[in-house]
Write a protein that holds these residues in place. Structure first.
Motif, short mmCIF file in Angstrom:
data_model
loop_
_atom_site.label_atom_id
_atom_site.label_comp_id
_atom_site.label_asym_id
_atom_site.label_seq_id
_atom_site.Cartn_x
_atom_site.Cartn_y
_atom_site.Cartn_z
N GLY A 22 59.19 36.62 -17.09
CA GLY A 22 59.44 38.03 -17.67
C GLY A 22 58.47 38.63 -18.61
N ILE A 72 59.31 43.00 -23.45
CA ILE A 72 59.18 42.76 -24.87
C ILE A 72 60.00 41.46 -25.23
CG2 ILE A 72 61.04 44.17 -25.83
CD1 ILE A 72 59.04 45.46 -27.98
N VAL A 73 60.90 41.18 -24.53
CA VAL A 73 61.67 39.80 -24.99
C VAL A 73 60.94 38.70 -24.66
CG1 VAL A 73 63.86 38.64 -24.84
CG2 VAL A 73 63.93 41.14 -24.80
N GLU A 125 54.86 37.14 -14.80
CA GLU A 125 55.52 38.42 -14.76
C GLU A 125 55.09 39.06 -13.31
OE1 GLU A 125 57.08 41.02 -16.27
OE2 GLU A 125 56.33 41.98 -14.54
N LYS A 126 56.12 39.62 -12.60
CA LYS A 126 56.12 40.03 -11.29
C LYS A 126 55.13 41.13 -11.12
CE LYS A 126 60.44 42.36 -10.74
NZ LYS A 126 60.16 43.78 -10.18
N HIS A 133 59.08 47.76 -16.91
CA HIS A 133 60.36 48.17 -16.59
C HIS A 133 60.82 48.58 -18.01
CE1 HIS A 133 60.04 47.63 -12.36
NE2 HIS A 133 59.49 46.25 -12.58
N GLN A 134 62.01 48.23 -18.31
CA GLN A 134 62.90 48.70 -19.58
C GLN A 134 62.01 48.97 -20.82
OE1 GLN A 134 67.16 47.19 -19.88
NE2 GLN A 134 65.97 45.44 -18.78
N THR A 135 61.19 47.95 -20.89
CA THR A 135 60.29 47.98 -22.16
C THR A 135 59.27 49.39 -22.13
OG1 THR A 135 60.72 45.75 -22.60
CG2 THR A 135 58.78 46.92 -23.55
N ASN A 186 61.75 53.47 -22.06
CA ASN A 186 62.83 53.52 -23.26
C ASN A 186 62.41 54.73 -24.23
OD1 ASN A 186 61.48 52.56 -25.50
ND2 ASN A 186 61.96 50.60 -24.78
N SER A 187 63.37 54.98 -25.05
CA SER A 187 63.27 56.19 -26.10
C SER A 187 62.33 55.94 -27.05
CB SER A 187 64.79 56.45 -26.64
OG SER A 187 65.53 56.69 -25.60
N VAL A 204 62.97 54.23 -29.90
CA VAL A 204 63.76 54.36 -31.08
C VAL A 204 63.99 52.97 -31.67
CG1 VAL A 204 65.86 55.03 -32.32
CG2 VAL A 204 64.86 56.34 -30.43
N VAL A 220 58.55 35.35 -9.50
CA VAL A 220 59.23 33.90 -9.07
C VAL A 220 60.12 34.02 -7.92
CG1 VAL A 220 60.81 32.35 -10.12
CG2 VAL A 220 59.41 33.43 -11.71
N TYR A 252 65.45 61.89 -18.35
CA TYR A 252 65.02 62.33 -19.43
C TYR A 252 64.33 63.82 -19.25
CZ TYR A 252 64.90 58.00 -22.08
OH TYR A 252 65.41 56.97 -22.73
N ALA A 278 70.28 41.94 -22.26
CA ALA A 278 69.59 42.28 -23.30
C ALA A 278 69.43 44.04 -23.47
CB ALA A 278 68.26 41.73 -23.39
N ALA A 309 67.55 45.80 -27.71
CA ALA A 309 66.76 44.67 -27.65
C ALA A 309 65.48 44.88 -27.84
CB ALA A 309 67.14 43.98 -26.27
N THR A 368 64.23 46.90 -30.20
CA THR A 368 63.93 46.98 -31.66
C THR A 368 64.19 45.61 -32.22
OG1 THR A 368 65.12 49.04 -31.74
CG2 THR A 368 65.13 47.84 -33.71
C1 LIG Z 1 66.49 54.38 -20.79
C2 LIG Z 1 66.22 53.50 -21.62
C3 LIG Z 1 66.30 53.71 -23.05
C4 LIG Z 1 66.25 52.58 -24.28
N1 LIG Z 1 65.87 52.85 -25.62
C5 LIG Z 1 65.75 52.10 -26.30
C6 LIG Z 1 65.39 52.42 -27.69
O1 LIG Z 1 65.13 53.57 -28.21
N2 LIG Z 1 65.32 51.25 -28.66
C7 LIG Z 1 65.68 49.95 -28.13
O2 LIG Z 1 65.32 49.13 -28.93
N3 LIG Z 1 65.99 49.72 -26.98
C8 LIG Z 1 65.79 50.72 -25.95
N4 LIG Z 1 66.28 50.46 -24.68
C9 LIG Z 1 66.69 48.98 -24.52
C10 LIG Z 1 65.32 48.30 -24.18
O3 LIG Z 1 64.24 48.99 -23.45
C11 LIG Z 1 65.56 46.95 -23.58
O4 LIG Z 1 66.81 46.40 -24.28
C12 LIG Z 1 64.53 45.92 -23.56
O5 LIG Z 1 63.15 46.68 -23.22
C13 LIG Z 1 64.74 44.64 -23.03
O6 LIG Z 1 63.42 43.99 -22.71
P1 LIG Z 1 63.25 42.81 -21.71
O7 LIG Z 1 62.09 42.03 -22.03
O8 LIG Z 1 64.50 41.94 -21.50
O9 LIG Z 1 63.49 43.62 -20.35
P2 LIG Z 1 62.44 44.27 -19.24
O10 LIG Z 1 61.45 45.12 -20.40
O11 LIG Z 1 63.04 44.86 -18.33
O12 LIG Z 1 61.49 43.17 -18.91
C14 LIG Z 1 61.62 42.30 -17.86
C15 LIG Z 1 60.59 41.60 -17.22
O13 LIG Z 1 60.61 40.76 -16.21
C16 LIG Z 1 60.07 40.75 -14.99
N5 LIG Z 1 60.65 40.20 -13.94
C17 LIG Z 1 61.99 40.33 -13.45
N6 LIG Z 1 62.23 39.55 -12.15
C18 LIG Z 1 60.84 38.73 -12.38
C19 LIG Z 1 60.69 37.57 -11.55
N7 LIG Z 1 61.44 37.23 -10.29
N8 LIG Z 1 59.56 36.92 -11.70
C20 LIG Z 1 58.73 37.38 -12.84
N9 LIG Z 1 58.89 38.29 -13.56
C21 LIG Z 1 59.95 38.98 -13.13
C22 LIG Z 1 59.94 42.17 -14.82
O14 LIG Z 1 59.06 42.99 -14.07
C23 LIG Z 1 60.09 43.00 -16.32
O15 LIG Z 1 58.55 42.86 -16.90
C24 LIG Z 1 66.47 51.37 -23.92
C25 LIG Z 1 66.48 51.11 -22.51
C26 LIG Z 1 66.33 51.97 -21.37
C27 LIG Z 1 66.41 51.52 -19.85
#
Ligand SMILES: Cc1cc2nc3c(=O)[nH]c(=O)nc-3n(C[C@H](O)[C@H](O)[C@H](O)COP(=O)(O)OP(=O)(O)OC[C@H]3O[C@@H](n4cnc5c(N)ncnc54)[C@H](O)[C@@H]3O)c2cc1C
Length: 399
Positions: A10, A13-14, A35-36, A43-45, A48-49, A51, A173, A227, A375, A379, A381
Motif C-alpha cells: 500500500g 500515506i500510511v 502498490e497496485k 485512493h483515500q490519501t 480527501n478534504s 484538513v 498483491v 463534494y 485507518a 489517519a 493527519t
Molecule cells: C472523503 C474523505 C475525506 C477525508 N478527509 C480527511 C481529512 O481532511 N484529514 C484527514 O486526516 N483524513 C481524512 N480522510 C481520511 C484519510 O484520507 C485516510 O485516513 C488516509 O488517507 C488513509 O491512508 P491509507 O494509506 O491507509 O489508505 P489509502 O490512501 O487508501 O492507501 C491504500 C493503498 O493501498 C493500495 N492497495 C490496496 N490493495 C492493494 C493490493 N492488493 N496490492 C497493493 N496495493 C494495494 C491502494 O491502491 C492504495 O494506494 C478522508 C478520507 C476520505 C475518503
C-alpha cells in the motif's frame, strides 16, 4: 526473487509514512513498498478534504486521539522542513440551534481532555471569524489547518527512494504465503520475499489482511463522500473551515466547508454507501463488492439500525437541492447555483460483525505480520505517528 527485511503493501500515506520512518531510522534494514496503482496515493490519501485535524472529536486515550495530536505536530514539522504548503487557518464547529448545544459542549470537553487549544465562542465572535456562518454558539479551534497530502506523499516517496529503498507501482498483491522463516508475496510485478510484512491497503485492507492469514472479524464497507466546489463569486461565504456538530452515532463529520490549500472552497462530503470499493462515480458498480457488503451480517445489522440516516444521505446524493439545504444550515446565503460538482472520495470504514462501525484505528498483529485494518480520518493527519508506531512494533520483533 528480491528479498527485503520489511515489505509494505500500500502506497497511501500510511504505508509511505511507515517506510519513511524505517528508511530514516534503520539504515541497515531493507524496505520495499508494493502498490497496485500506477501512481502513489490514488485512493483515500488523494481524495480527501486536506484538513489537518486537531484531535478535538476523538475519545481521550484512543489511538485516533493520541496519534492525531502527535501526528499533526509531526506533519507540521515535516511540511515546514520540506517546504510543503500547509496553513494553520483555524476552524469553527457551529451549533445552529439550542438543541445542539449539549453535543457541542461534549466536543469541547473532549478537546480539553485531548489538549486541543480551543475556545467556546458566542454568535458575535463567530461572525467576526466567519461573517456568513449561522450559529448560536461555536467552538473555535485555531490550531486546525489545511495541507496538500499528495505533496506530502510525493516528498515521502522521494526521501524513501533517496535512501535506496524500492517502491514498486503496478504491483497488486495476489497471494501471500508464510514459510518457516520468510513471507512470500506474489504481485503482478513478480514475487517478493520478506522477513516482516506490513499491510496498509485502505479500501482493500480486510482482503489483504485475510490474504496474509489474519483472522479478522470486520469488513470494509465503502462510503463515498461527494463534494461540490464554490464558484468564485460565492467563495467569500467561507473564510476557512466551517463544520457542523456531528451526529455522535457516526464516525463522519457531516457536510462542511473547507478552504483548499491551493485556493477555492470545497463543500461536503456526504456519506453514501458505495456499490464498488473504488467507486468514485455514482454509476460505478461492482457485483462482487456489492454482494460482499450485502451478505455481510455486520452490514445488515448496521443497515437495519440506521436505514433512515442512510436514505437521507442517498437523497442528498441524488438531490443537489437537499445537499444545499444541509449547507444552508451552516451558511444560509448559499444557493444551488453557487456550487459545481467536484471529485469524490471513498472512505474505507471497517464494520464489525455485530454491526458497529469500528470507531478507532485498528492494527492487528501476528508474529511477522502487522495489518492496518481500519485507518479512517484523521489517519492522513496522524500518518507520521502511525508510521512511527508501526516501526516501534517491528523493532520489538527484531530486537
Ligand atoms: C472523503 C474523505 C475525506 C477525508 N478527509 C480527511 C481529512 O481532511 N484529514 C484527514 O486526516 N483524513 C481524512 N480522510 C481520511 C484519510 O484520507 C485516510 O485516513 C488516509 O488517507 C488513509 O491512508 P491509507 O494509506 O491507509 O489508505 P489509502 O490512501 O487508501 O492507501 C491504500 C493503498 O493501498 C493500495 N492497495 C490496496 N490493495 C492493494 C493490493 N492488493 N496490492 C497493493 N496495493 C494495494 C491502494 O491502491 C492504495 O494506494 C478522508 C478520507 C476520505 C475518503
Amino acid at each position: 526473487m528480491p528479498s527485503t527485511d520489511v515489505l509494505i503493501v500500500g502506497g497511501g500515506i500510511v504505508g509511505l509514512a511507515t517506510a519513511y520512518h524505517l528508511a530514516r531510522d534503520f539504515p541497515g534494514r531493507s524496505v520495499t513498498i508494493v502498490e497496485k496503482e500506477s501512481q502513489l496515493a490514488q485512493h483515500q490519501t488523494g481524495h480527501n478534504s486536506g484538513v489537518l485535524h486537531s484531535g478535538i472529536y476523538y475519545k481521550p486515550g484512543s489511538l485516533r486521539a493520541v496519534n492525531c495530536r502527535a501526528g499533526k505536530a509531526a506533519m507540521e514539522q515535516f511540511c515546514a522542513a520540506e517546504n510543503i504548503p500547509y496553513n494553520i487557518c483555524g476552524k469553527v464547529i457551529v451549533a445552529v440551534s439550542d438543541s445542539e448545544l449539549p453535543a457541542l459542549a461534549k466536543i469541547y470537553e473532549r478537546g480539553q481532555a485531548n489538549g486541543v487549544k480551543c475556545e467556546m465562542i458566542d454568535r458575535e465572535r463567530l461572525h467576526e471569524l466567519e461573517p456568513h456562518a449561522a450559529g448560536v454558539r461555536a467552538i473555535h479551534v485555531p490550531e486546525a489547518g489545511i495541507v496538500d497530502f499528495p505533496a506530502v506523499c510525493r516528498r515521502l516517496a522521494q526521501r524513501i527512494r533517496e535512501t535506496g529503498r524500492q517502491i514498486h507501482c503496478e504491483a497488486p498483491v495476489r497471494s501471500i504465503q508464510q514459510n518457516h522463516d520468510a513471507i512470500v508475496v506474489d504481485t503482478l510485478a513478480g514475487e517478493f520475499e520478506a522477513k516482516y510484512l506490513v499491510t496498509c491497503a485502505g479500501l482493500q485492507s480486510d482482503r489483504v489482511a485475510r490474504l496474509s492469514g489474519q483472522q479478522i472479524d470486520s469488513k470494509i464497507v465503502p462510503f463515498r463522500g461527494e463534494y461540490f466546489e464554490l464558484k468564485p463569486e460565492a467563495q467569500h461565504l467561507c473564510r476557512n473551515l466551517i463544520y457542523p456538530v456531528p451526529d455522535p452515532n457516526f464516525p463522519f463529520l457531516g457536510v462542511h466547508f473547507t478552504r483548499l490549500i491551493h485556493g477555492g472552497i470545497e463543500c461536503g462530503p456526504n456519506a453514501v454507501l458505495a456499490f464498488a470499493r473504488e467507486g468514485y462515480r455514482k454509476i460505478d458498480f461492482s457485483l462482487a463488492d456489492t454482494m460482499e457488503t450485502l451478505t455481510f451480517p455486520g452490514f445488515l445489522r448496521l443497515a437495519r439500525k440506521y436505514w433512515r440516516t442512510g436514505l437521507g444521505e442517498m437523497w442528498r446524493s441524488v438531490s443537489k437541492r437537499a445537499f444545499v439545504q444541509a449547507l444552508q444550515r451552516l451558511a444560509p446565503e448559499i444557493r444551488e447555483e453557487h456550487l459545481v460538482p467536484a471529485e469524490s472520495g471513498v472512505r474505507a470504514q471497517a464494520v464489525a460483525r455485530d454491526g458497529t462501525m469500528v470507531d478507532d484505528f485498528l492494527i492487528v498483529e501476528s508474529e511477522r505480520v502487522i495489518n492496518v485494518c481500519n485507518a479512517p480520518s484523521p489517519a492522513a493527519t496522524a500518518s507520521l505517528n502511525i508510521g512511527r508506531l508501526i516501526v516501534e512494533k517491528l523493532t520489538t520483533r527484531w530486537k
